[in-house]
Design a protein around this motif. Structure first.
Motif, PDB file in Angstrom:
ATOM      1  N   LYS A 188       0.832  -1.202   0.000  1.00 25.27           N
ATOM      2  CA  LYS A 188       0.000   0.000   0.000  1.00 25.27           C
ATOM      3  C   LYS A 188       0.870   1.258   0.000  1.00 25.27           C
ATOM      4  O   LYS A 188       0.523   2.273  -0.621  1.00 25.27           O
ATOM      5  N   LEU A 189       2.011   1.189   0.670  1.00 24.15           N
ATOM      6  CA  LEU A 189       2.944   2.309   0.709  1.00 24.15           C
ATOM      7  C   LEU A 189       3.832   2.355  -0.533  1.00 24.15           C
ATOM      8  O   LEU A 189       4.777   3.134  -0.593  1.00 24.15           O
ATOM      9  N   GLU A 190       3.530   1.484  -1.491  1.00 26.03           N
ATOM     10  CA  GLU A 190       4.230   1.431  -2.778  1.00 26.03           C
ATOM     11  C   GLU A 190       5.708   1.086  -2.628  1.00 26.03           C
ATOM     12  O   GLU A 190       6.556   1.570  -3.379  1.00 26.03           O
ATOM     13  N   MET A 191       6.001   0.238  -1.648  1.00 20.09           N
ATOM     14  CA  MET A 191       7.360  -0.290  -1.531  1.00 20.09           C
ATOM     15  C   MET A 191       7.559  -1.387  -2.562  1.00 20.09           C
ATOM     16  O   MET A 191       6.608  -2.057  -2.972  1.00 20.09           O
ATOM     17  N   THR A 192       8.806  -1.571  -2.973  1.00 23.13           N
ATOM     18  CA  THR A 192       9.113  -2.660  -3.891  1.00 23.13           C
ATOM     19  C   THR A 192       9.070  -3.982  -3.132  1.00 23.13           C
ATOM     20  O   THR A 192       9.023  -4.008  -1.894  1.00 23.13           O
ATOM     21  N   LEU A 193       9.094  -5.079  -3.873  1.00 21.85           N
ATOM     22  CA  LEU A 193       9.109  -6.394  -3.230  1.00 21.85           C
ATOM     23  C   LEU A 193      10.344  -6.569  -2.360  1.00 21.85           C
ATOM     24  O   LEU A 193      10.277  -7.171  -1.274  1.00 21.85           O
ATOM     25  N   LEU A 194      11.472  -6.031  -2.820  1.00 24.31           N
ATOM     26  CA  LEU A 194      12.691  -6.122  -2.023  1.00 24.31           C
ATOM     27  C   LEU A 194      12.546  -5.342  -0.722  1.00 24.31           C
ATOM     28  O   LEU A 194      12.921  -5.829   0.351  1.00 24.31           O
ATOM     29  N   GLU A 195      11.987  -4.141  -0.809  1.00 18.31           N
ATOM     30  CA  GLU A 195      11.796  -3.340   0.399  1.00 18.31           C
ATOM     31  C   GLU A 195      10.821  -4.023   1.362  1.00 18.31           C
ATOM     32  O   GLU A 195      11.035  -4.029   2.579  1.00 18.31           O
ATOM     33  N   SER A 196       9.764  -4.628   0.817  1.00 12.60           N
ATOM     34  CA  SER A 196       8.810  -5.359   1.656  1.00 12.60           C
ATOM     35  C   SER A 196       9.495  -6.528   2.352  1.00 12.60           C
ATOM     36  O   SER A 196       9.272  -6.779   3.550  1.00 12.60           O
ATOM     37  N   PHE A 197      10.343  -7.239   1.611  1.00 10.81           N
ATOM     38  CA  PHE A 197      11.072  -8.364   2.186  1.00 10.81           C
ATOM     39  C   PHE A 197      12.010  -7.907   3.305  1.00 10.81           C
ATOM     40  O   PHE A 197      12.114  -8.559   4.352  1.00 10.81           O
ATOM     41  N   LEU A 198      12.662  -6.768   3.094  1.00 12.49           N
ATOM     42  CA  LEU A 198      13.578  -6.257   4.121  1.00 12.49           C
ATOM     43  C   LEU A 198      12.820  -5.859   5.381  1.00 12.49           C
ATOM     44  O   LEU A 198      13.344  -5.999   6.493  1.00 12.49           O
ATOM     45  N   VAL A 199      11.593  -5.354   5.218  1.00 18.21           N
ATOM     46  CA  VAL A 199      10.770  -5.052   6.393  1.00 18.21           C
ATOM     47  C   VAL A 199      10.441  -6.339   7.149  1.00 18.21           C
ATOM     48  O   VAL A 199      10.536  -6.397   8.378  1.00 18.21           O
ATOM     49  N   LEU A 200      10.080  -7.385   6.410  1.00 17.64           N
ATOM     50  CA  LEU A 200       9.690  -8.647   7.038  1.00 17.64           C
ATOM     51  C   LEU A 200      10.834  -9.287   7.822  1.00 17.64           C
ATOM     52  O   LEU A 200      10.611  -9.903   8.864  1.00 17.64           O
TER      53      LEU A 200
END
Length: 216
Positions: free
Chosen positions: A69-81
């Motif tokens: 929803k915050l328009e993060m890339t898949l890599l950025e989402s993975f780094l958050v996880l």
């Protein structure tokens, strides 16, 4: 005793008519608004380990939804996880995903979710209220605030005020007041740019009390 044990006891108290703020031992107590327990009830009904594992899955899924929803890339989402803050919240069973889920909800629901951990979400709260004021002045602001006002009032009547962590609490990782050097500019920039991603940096850096997983 872990955070997950405390949340399980608090859910049991909520369901049996007890006071969630009366559970726990010493500084390991329930400190959040009681409505944070509602989405946790099905998970805490499971055996402790099974509930903790299911909680981890729910947390990961919700963070994926929020980061997209915050328009993060898949890599950025993975780094958050896989961030240390998220991993710690999974190990201890602390539901940091609940306030963050407010980022994909309409304003009245979002404010309720943000208030479950205001020390982490102050920037989100401020930006939400400013957006509502700009959108419809007092009427829009009242619609956004009313459900939270009602639940806070009911909670105070039923359970009294929430306890505050004491000096022996093992959780705080605040850099206050030096962190204000980050928090205040972040708040001003978030308001100027109307950017919830920047607003996320406000709460942890202006709060005198914040846990490590609260930096998520």
């Amino acid at each position: 005793m872990t955070d997950w044990d405390v949340f399980r006891l608090a859910c049991q108290a909520l369901l049996t008519g007890g006071n969630p703020y009366a559970v726990g031992i010493g500084e390991m107590r329930f400190y959040n608004p009681p409505w944070i327990l509602i989405p946790l009830v099905p998970l805490t009904a499971l055996p402790p380990i099974a509930g903790l594992i299911c909680h981890a899955v729910v947390s990961a899924v919700c963070l994926l939804v929020v980061t997209r929803k915050l328009e993060m890339t898949l890599l950025e989402s993975f780094l958050v996880l896989i961030s240390p803050m998220h991993l710690q919240s999974l190990v201890y069973g602390n539901p940091e995903w609940i306030p963050l889920l407010g980022l994909v909800m309409p304003s009245p629901v979002a404010l309720l979710l943000y208030l479950t951990k205001p020390q982490s979400t102050l920037g989100f709260i401020v930006l939400l209220l400013i957006r509502e004021w700009r959108k419809g002045r007092l009427r829009a602001l009242a619609i956004a605030i009313l459900p939270s006002l009602v639940l806070v009032s009911v909670s105070l009547l039923l359970y009294g005020p929430a306890p505050l962590p004491g000096p022996d609490n093992p959780g705080p990782r605040s850099l206050f007041p030096w962190s204000l050097l980050v928090g205040i500019p972040a708040l001003l920039m978030a308001i100027r740019r109307d950017d919830m991603r920047i607003a996320g940096a406000v709460g942890p850096f202006v709060s005198p009390y914040i846990t490590f997983h609260g930096y998520l």
